[in-house]
Design an enzyme around this catalytic site. Structure first.
Site, PDB file in Angstrom:
ATOM      1  N   ILE A 102       0.854  -1.178   0.000  1.00 13.22           N
ATOM      2  CA  ILE A 102       0.000   0.000   0.000  1.00 13.22           C
ATOM      3  C   ILE A 102       0.895   1.235   0.000  1.00 13.22           C
ATOM      4  CG2 ILE A 102      -1.900   1.199   1.135  1.00 13.22           C
ATOM      5  CD1 ILE A 102      -2.545  -1.694   0.273  1.00 13.22           C
ATOM      6  N   CYS A 103       0.632   2.154  -0.910  1.00 15.11           N
ATOM      7  CA  CYS A 103       1.350   3.428  -0.947  1.00 15.11           C
ATOM      8  C   CYS A 103       2.868   3.188  -1.035  1.00 15.11           C
ATOM      9  CB  CYS A 103       0.958   4.253   0.270  1.00 15.11           C
ATOM     10  SG  CYS A 103       1.437   5.994   0.211  1.00 15.11           S
ATOM     11  N   THR A 104       3.641   3.811  -0.172  1.00 16.41           N
ATOM     12  CA  THR A 104       5.097   3.673  -0.247  1.00 16.41           C
ATOM     13  C   THR A 104       5.609   2.360   0.331  1.00 16.41           C
ATOM     14  OG1 THR A 104       5.309   4.936   1.814  1.00 16.41           O
ATOM     15  CG2 THR A 104       5.535   6.158  -0.253  1.00 16.41           C
ATOM     16  N   GLY A 105       4.712   1.475   0.715  1.00 17.41           N
ATOM     17  CA  GLY A 105       5.125   0.120   1.050  1.00 17.41           C
ATOM     18  C   GLY A 105       5.815  -0.548  -0.120  1.00 17.41           C
ATOM     19  N   THR A 122       2.968   3.364  -6.876  1.00 13.03           N
ATOM     20  CA  THR A 122       3.046   3.826  -5.495  1.00 13.03           C
ATOM     21  C   THR A 122       2.399   5.200  -5.449  1.00 13.03           C
ATOM     22  OG1 THR A 122       4.526   4.137  -3.593  1.00 13.03           O
ATOM     23  CG2 THR A 122       5.343   4.889  -5.739  1.00 13.03           C
TER      24      THR A 122
END
Length: 317
Positions: A102-105, A122
């Protein structure tokens, strides 16, 4: 039962965890026995989110069960992650049936080499950095999420909810996913890289019942005669009085409201059905594909066929 393992780390963006977990928890409530949700941090200790509150994991990653889906959130903690976390992902990520960031994961998966040779996305603000730092990844900044085989990556923050809904739809079917989306008051699917476009949400609801009934009628019959005279007759008002009252109570003119409803109806059919453009144009009240094309280009900057290609959820098998 599918085990969902949500990885917790200090500096995590709380919505990256709570958003998707609420979706999967909703699926478990709707269909008991389908998901087991487990949270784990590196050492089993509580973590502090970027917004300042504390999350208490179920256990340490070393003690986590084998997972069907590993969920890796983003946030400030992904900037300088503990090398042990990256190593854990490198070792255990390939064992999961489904690996989700998720996102910057996505940066954590990238550091572990799990995105090499794959398409990924991202948060829009970090796509260029992901591409620079990890040239072996094909970074796509447009979609709200990308599926590449068993690996799925989402764009920023709330898009984790969109991705989770797509995964639930894949596992349990559209009706279950739609039930969860309605409960959370979100779209089951929304456009990929544009602001959420909902006529019903962007316009106010009229105060008087005749005007509210007209709004409902427009939403339910986008293909109908929605001219001011026809709508005024339905509200039992003169066209002039109706137009003034509608604008005063909804903040927009009848014509603009109709345009938004028709555009939204056509957009949803392009996203969710295999109907042809001509059929969708008729069903949405445009009459001709050319009229619908002009409306899409004016409002969304893309003709219907391009919109369908770009904004339908992206899956790569």
């Amino acid at each position: 039962m599918r085990t969902l393992l949500a990885v917790l780390l200090d500096g995590v963006q709380s919505l990256d965890i709570t958003g998707p977990v609420e979706v999967f928890a909703g699926a478990e409530s709707a269909c008991p026995g389908t998901y087991r949700i487990v949270t784990a941090s590196l050492d089993g200790a509580p973590v502090r989110t970027s917004s300042g509150f504390t999350l208490v994991p179920d256990r340490a990653l070393a003690d986590a069960p084998a997972a069907h889906t590993v969920l890796v959130p983003g946030g400030q903690g992904t900037r300088s992650p503990d090398p042990r976390l990256v190593q854990w992902l490198r070792e255990h990520g390939p064992r999961a049936d489904r690996l989700v960031s998720i996102c910057t994961g996505a940066f954590l998966l990238a550091r572990a080499g799990l995105l090499d040779g794959r398409r990924a996305t991202t948060h829009w603000a970090y796509c260029d950095k992901l591409a620079r730092d990890h040239p072996r990844i094909e970074v796509d900044p447009d979609p709200i999420y990308v599926r590449d085989g068993r690996v799925a990556t989402s764009a920023g923050v709330t898009s984790g909810i969109d991705l989770a809904l797509a995964l639930v739809e894949e596992d349990l079917g559209r009706e279950t996913a739609l039930t969860i989306a309605r409960h959370l008051v979100v779209f089951l699917r929304r456009p990929g890289n544009q602001a959420q476009f909902s006529a019903q949400l962007s316009a106010q609801t009229a105060q008087r019942e005749p005007l509210r009934e007209v709004q409902r009628w427009i939403s339910e019959h986008p293909e109908g005669d929605l001219g001011v005279e026809s709508l005024a007759a339905r509200a039992r008002l003169s066209p002039r009085h109706f137009a003034r009252a509608f604008r005063a109570e909804t903040g927009t003119t009848p014509g603009r409201y109709v345009d938004r409803i028709r555009l939204e109806h056509a957009r949803r059919l392009l996203e969710d059905s295999a109907d042809g453009v001509e059929e969708i144009a008729r069903a949405s009240g445009y009459g001709t594909p050319e009229a619908m094309r002009r409306a899409f280009v004016k409002a969304l900057g893309a003709p219907p066929a391009e919109y369908r290609r770009r904004f339908r959820p992206t899956t790569t098998s």
